[in-house]
Scaffold this motif. Structure first.
Motif, PDB file in Angstrom:
ATOM      1  N   ASN A 158      -3.671  -2.392   5.790  1.00 38.15           N
ATOM      2  CA  ASN A 158      -3.619  -1.574   4.580  1.00 38.15           C
ATOM      3  C   ASN A 158      -4.364  -0.259   4.800  1.00 38.15           C
ATOM      4  O   ASN A 158      -5.524  -0.252   5.204  1.00 38.15           O
TER       5      ASN A 158
ATOM      6  N   TYR B  53      -5.383   3.434   2.945  1.00 38.77           N
ATOM      7  CA  TYR B  53      -5.522   4.120   1.670  1.00 38.77           C
ATOM      8  C   TYR B  53      -5.833   5.590   1.953  1.00 38.77           C
ATOM      9  O   TYR B  53      -6.884   5.911   2.510  1.00 38.77           O
TER      10      TYR B  53
ATOM     11  N   ILE C 230      -0.838   4.512  -0.557  1.00 38.06           N
ATOM     12  CA  ILE C 230      -1.202   3.211   0.011  1.00 38.06           C
ATOM     13  C   ILE C 230      -0.088   2.685   0.909  1.00 38.06           C
ATOM     14  O   ILE C 230       1.079   2.632   0.510  1.00 38.06           O
TER      15      ILE C 230
ATOM     16  N   THR D  91       0.937  -0.688   3.350  1.00 33.92           N
ATOM     17  CA  THR D  91       0.598  -2.082   3.646  1.00 33.92           C
ATOM     18  C   THR D  91       1.198  -2.519   4.980  1.00 33.92           C
ATOM     19  O   THR D  91       1.166  -3.698   5.316  1.00 33.92           O
TER      20      THR D  91
ATOM     21  N   PHE E 232       4.336   4.723   2.851  1.00 35.13           N
ATOM     22  CA  PHE E 232       3.307   4.768   1.816  1.00 35.13           C
ATOM     23  C   PHE E 232       3.944   4.749   0.431  1.00 35.13           C
ATOM     24  O   PHE E 232       5.042   5.275   0.222  1.00 35.13           O
TER      25      PHE E 232
ATOM     26  N   ILE F  45     -10.202  -1.092  -5.779  1.00 37.16           N
ATOM     27  CA  ILE F  45     -10.069   0.238  -5.195  1.00 37.16           C
ATOM     28  C   ILE F  45     -10.804   1.237  -6.075  1.00 37.16           C
ATOM     29  O   ILE F  45     -10.638   1.245  -7.296  1.00 37.16           O
TER      30      ILE F  45
ATOM     31  N   GLY G  69      -4.310  -1.618  -6.744  1.00 40.61           N
ATOM     32  CA  GLY G  69      -3.718  -0.302  -6.929  1.00 40.61           C
ATOM     33  C   GLY G  69      -2.536  -0.254  -7.861  1.00 40.61           C
ATOM     34  O   GLY G  69      -1.931   0.802  -8.058  1.00 40.61           O
TER      35      GLY G  69
END
Length: 377
Positions: free
Chosen positions: A243, A245, A254, A256, A262, A286, A302
């Motif tokens: 992950n 950020y 974000i 994953t 993103f 977050i 998020g």
């Protein structure tokens, strides 16, 4: 009291940004841990519901705080007028300046390992090996790409300096000498705002995208809006496992999947502002520092955010950095260092192996007039 000229206002607002500032380089190959909050995600927002604010009255060099770093009861605040150090949990501060060896009084970011303190300044990378009593300053004479250093991260004798215009400067000998990585090596831009490293993977937040290296910095692949970033101006980055950020000027992006794609979070998801200066992550919680929307907190990875503002005790709604430890949240704001301690842990902190032991707040992106024009009183 902070007095902002038009130039200064641009600096502070753009700063982290349009101006004014994690990296662990992969050569060590060690694993690290980061303390996590023992409170459940559902209770995290309720935990950090109120803040108390520290200002120049408490010893800060300036009310404009650009970054914060915490180790136990020691709190280090990077300000527009020095590096302010507290040894009593933030109750009082002692301010360090050029009189103590700092390269400049404008300190963008700070990183601490034991008694060693690394201050990213407008005039070089200043290193103290005695807890801040004195500093030795590193500059282009020592191989830095630029004297303006937006951020710094340290692992053992390896030091990683995010510079403005000079790329990523790396030292493998404790700062004696540096070598530079630039757009020639695949960076999206030579203006770096932050850096984060996990193993052989390096994540560089630049003014031209998020640049990722999977070979220890030999080469970089750049991620942009084409990959889903909110904007190409990336002010900070935080990584946990696969992950990623990315704090951008157009939202919190974000990934994953290690950075292949993103998903961008904006005010539509509850962010206080789409201009995100820095980000800190603990589990599914977050913490996003935004320009005029305060500190936005998500407890569901998020999906949604709620924001803490001056109504909750923040010194200012312009939040430039954030740091989270076992029970506290520290927000670097344009009106002081705001601390929330209303989430008391009853059990030892857990750990996440993918994240570094200590995380500096991302640094200030810069694209404007020289910081020497900024006046603080």
């Amino acid at each position: 009291m902070l007095i902002l000229s038009a130039v200064n206002r641009e600096l502070v607002l753009l700063m982290k940004r349009f101006w004014v500032a994690l990296a662990l380089f992969p050569f060590l190959g060690a694993s690290f841990t980061v303390a996590t909050i023992s409170a459940s995600p559902a209770s995290a927002a309720a935990c950090f519901s109120s803040f108390s604010n520290r200002t120049i009255t408490d010893g800060l060099g300036s009310d404009a705080v650009l970054g914060v770093y915490v180790v136990g009861s020691n709190v280090y605040a990077a300000t527009m007028n020095g590096l302010s150090i507290s040894t009593d949990g933030g109750a009082t501060f002692t301010n360090k300046t050029t009189d103590d060896g700092l390269g400049a009084n404008i300190v963008f970011s700070v990183y601490v390992v034991g008694s060693n303190i690394y201050a990213a300044t407008n005039g070089g990378l200043s290193i103290s090996t005695n807890g801040g009593a004195t500093f030795t300053n590193k500059t282009t004479d020592d191989g830095l790409g630029r004297n303006r250093v937006n951020g710094v991260y340290v692992v053992g004798s390896n030091i990683y300096a995010a510079t403005f215009g000079g790329g990523l400067s790396i030292s493998t000998n404790g700062g004696a000498t540096f070598t530079n990585k630039t757009t020639t090596d695949g960076l999206g831009h030579n203006r770096l705002n932050g850096v984060y490293v996990v193993g052989s993977n390096i994540y560089a937040a630049t003014n031209g995208g998020l640049s990722i290296s999977t070979d220890g910095g030999t080469t970089f692949t750049n991620k942009t809006t084409a990959n889903g970033l909110g904007t190409n101006l990336v002010s900070g980055v935080y990584v946990v496992g696969s992950n990623i950020y990315a704090a951008t000027y157009g939202g919190l992006s974000i990934a994953t999947d290690g950075g292949t794609t993103f998903t961008n979070k904006t005010t539509a998801n509850g962010l206080g502002d789409n201009l995100v200066y820095s980000v800190y992550v603990v589990g599914s919680n977050i913490y996003a520092a935004t320009e005029n929307g305060g500190l936005s907190i998500s407890t569901d990875g998020g999906t949604t955010f709620t924001s803490k503002t001056t109504a909750n005790g923040l010194g200012n709604n312009l939040v430039q950095g954030v740091y989270v430890d076992d029970t506290n949240v520290y927000a670097a704001t344009n009106g002081g260092l705001s601390i929330s301690t209303d989430c008391v842990s009853s059990s030892p902190p857990s750990t996440e192996g993918a994240a570094p032991a200590q995380v500096k707040p991302p640094t200030l992106a810069e694209t404007g007039p020289d910081l020497s024009l900024v006046l603080v009183s």
